[in-house]
Design a protein around this motif. Sequence first.
Motif, PDB file in Angstrom:
ATOM      1  N   GLN A  57     -10.538   5.621 -10.601  1.00  0.00           N
ATOM      2  CA  GLN A  57      -9.767   5.089 -11.752  1.00  0.00           C
ATOM      3  C   GLN A  57      -9.205   3.849 -11.355  1.00  0.00           C
ATOM      4  OE1 GLN A  57      -7.878   8.552 -13.015  1.00  0.00           O
ATOM      5  NE2 GLN A  57      -8.931   8.096 -15.170  1.00  0.00           N
ATOM      6  N   THR A  58      -9.150   2.639 -12.245  1.00  0.00           N
ATOM      7  CA  THR A  58      -8.281   1.431 -11.747  1.00  0.00           C
ATOM      8  C   THR A  58      -6.892   1.769 -12.731  1.00  0.00           C
ATOM      9  OG1 THR A  58     -10.248   0.203 -11.611  1.00  0.00           O
ATOM     10  CG2 THR A  58      -8.092  -1.052 -11.919  1.00  0.00           C
ATOM     11  N   VAL A  59      -5.883   1.682 -11.952  1.00  0.00           N
ATOM     12  CA  VAL A  59      -4.487   1.859 -12.576  1.00  0.00           C
ATOM     13  C   VAL A  59      -3.876   0.364 -12.318  1.00  0.00           C
ATOM     14  CG1 VAL A  59      -2.158   2.846 -12.267  1.00  0.00           C
ATOM     15  CG2 VAL A  59      -4.053   4.161 -11.927  1.00  0.00           C
ATOM     16  N   THR A  60      -3.612  -0.241 -13.569  1.00  0.00           N
ATOM     17  CA  THR A  60      -3.022  -1.489 -13.531  1.00  0.00           C
ATOM     18  C   THR A  60      -1.313  -1.158 -14.049  1.00  0.00           C
ATOM     19  OG1 THR A  60      -4.810  -2.307 -14.393  1.00  0.00           O
ATOM     20  CG2 THR A  60      -3.143  -3.815 -14.978  1.00  0.00           C
ATOM     21  N   PHE A  61      -0.442  -2.012 -13.396  1.00  0.00           N
ATOM     22  CA  PHE A  61       0.972  -1.569 -13.563  1.00  0.00           C
ATOM     23  C   PHE A  61       1.858  -2.992 -13.076  1.00  0.00           C
ATOM     24  CE2 PHE A  61       2.129  -1.957  -9.185  1.00  0.00           C
ATOM     25  CZ  PHE A  61       1.087  -1.605  -8.637  1.00  0.00           C
ATOM     26  N   GLN A  62       2.815  -3.181 -13.751  1.00  0.00           N
ATOM     27  CA  GLN A  62       3.980  -4.138 -13.533  1.00  0.00           C
ATOM     28  C   GLN A  62       5.238  -3.586 -14.053  1.00  0.00           C
ATOM     29  OE1 GLN A  62       2.534  -6.305 -17.506  1.00  0.00           O
ATOM     30  NE2 GLN A  62       3.996  -7.460 -16.513  1.00  0.00           N
ATOM     31  N   VAL A  63       6.234  -4.148 -13.334  1.00  0.00           N
ATOM     32  CA  VAL A  63       7.473  -3.880 -13.937  1.00  0.00           C
ATOM     33  C   VAL A  63       8.200  -5.102 -14.315  1.00  0.00           C
ATOM     34  CG1 VAL A  63       9.952  -3.083 -12.921  1.00  0.00           C
ATOM     35  CG2 VAL A  63       7.802  -2.143 -12.014  1.00  0.00           C
ATOM     36  N   SER A  64       8.585  -5.275 -15.421  1.00  0.00           N
ATOM     37  CA  SER A  64       9.323  -6.276 -16.117  1.00  0.00           C
ATOM     38  C   SER A  64      10.706  -6.567 -15.856  1.00  0.00           C
ATOM     39  CB  SER A  64       9.184  -6.420 -17.507  1.00  0.00           C
ATOM     40  OG  SER A  64       7.733  -6.178 -17.918  1.00  0.00           O
ATOM     41  N   ALA A  65      11.329  -7.636 -16.040  1.00  0.00           N
ATOM     42  CA  ALA A  65      12.798  -7.922 -15.771  1.00  0.00           C
ATOM     43  C   ALA A  65      13.674  -6.875 -16.645  1.00  0.00           C
ATOM     44  CB  ALA A  65      13.120  -9.225 -16.103  1.00  0.00           C
TER      45      ALA A  65
END
Lengths: 149, 161
Positions: free
Chosen positions: B28-36
């Motif tokens: 599986q491909t997990v896409t993630f990010q953390v915003s300001a």
Amino acid sequence: MTATARRIRCAVAVTGLLVVVAEAQAQITVSGSPSTMKISAATAGSAPLAVTRAGTKYTVQQPTSGHYTVTANINAPMPAGVTLTIALATSSGASSGTVTLGTTPQNVVTGIATKVTNRAITYTLNATASAGVVPIQTRSVTLTLINTP
Amino acid sequence: MKTVSFLSISTLVAMAAASFASAQTATQTVTFQVSAINQIAVTGAPSLVINTAVAGSPLTSATSAGNTWSVTTNQSGASITASIPSAMPAGLTLSANLVAPAGATSTGLTALGTTAVNVVTGITKLSAASLGLTYQLDATAAAGVVASGTRVVTYTITGGV
């Protein structure tokens, strides 16, 4: 041995071979990939709020003799201060609960003896404030089915 | 005939082996990010009354301790500003003093006005809860008697990168 007998003998051998292969065949499949996980909120004074995705499923088909273990790992380390966990529900064997993913495979389900169908995969993304702003990126999560007699 | 059979068996075995091998993993491909993220909160509803003085000296200031503030930011160099929506009556000064979290700097007791002023600067990638917040009300004798009034103090976290 006549030609007909040789054909029958050959057919039997092939059938036996296929049966052996079929018995050894157990596979794990997943229903897709989770939607993007974005941490964007916090309660003042606390770490940023975790984000969870539980919309994908996995299936372990046709386990035969022995037991099976599912391990999980990611293809590259997570950024500093960011952790990705996984938890697999199961109808056979035991789930390891919430497991923090790293590049080294770790057990997520053990002792699978019977078919497991459409059980939930839950991902949780956590970040500390010190992780800072993390641009969008991906990790490939590999679930591996291992026969453990 | 034997050769054909051998090839057929080999092909089947190869196909089965390939199927067996590919069936052992799923990805599986997990896409993630953390915003300001920049969050500030305060607690307390301070009440300040000036009602005494030492003869020959200015009126005795009133203070309200026991209030707190909390902050979470995942950016660097953020600042907290404070302001009030309308000016204080003539001769009265409302000030605030925020205890700075680790690594940041407080401006100390700072008079509040309608223009936002820094009260804490240099906040970098942290979460800190229940930090001290003190208000002080000062009045000159010239202010006279002032009827009860309220001011909403607005704190804003800004400027992080």
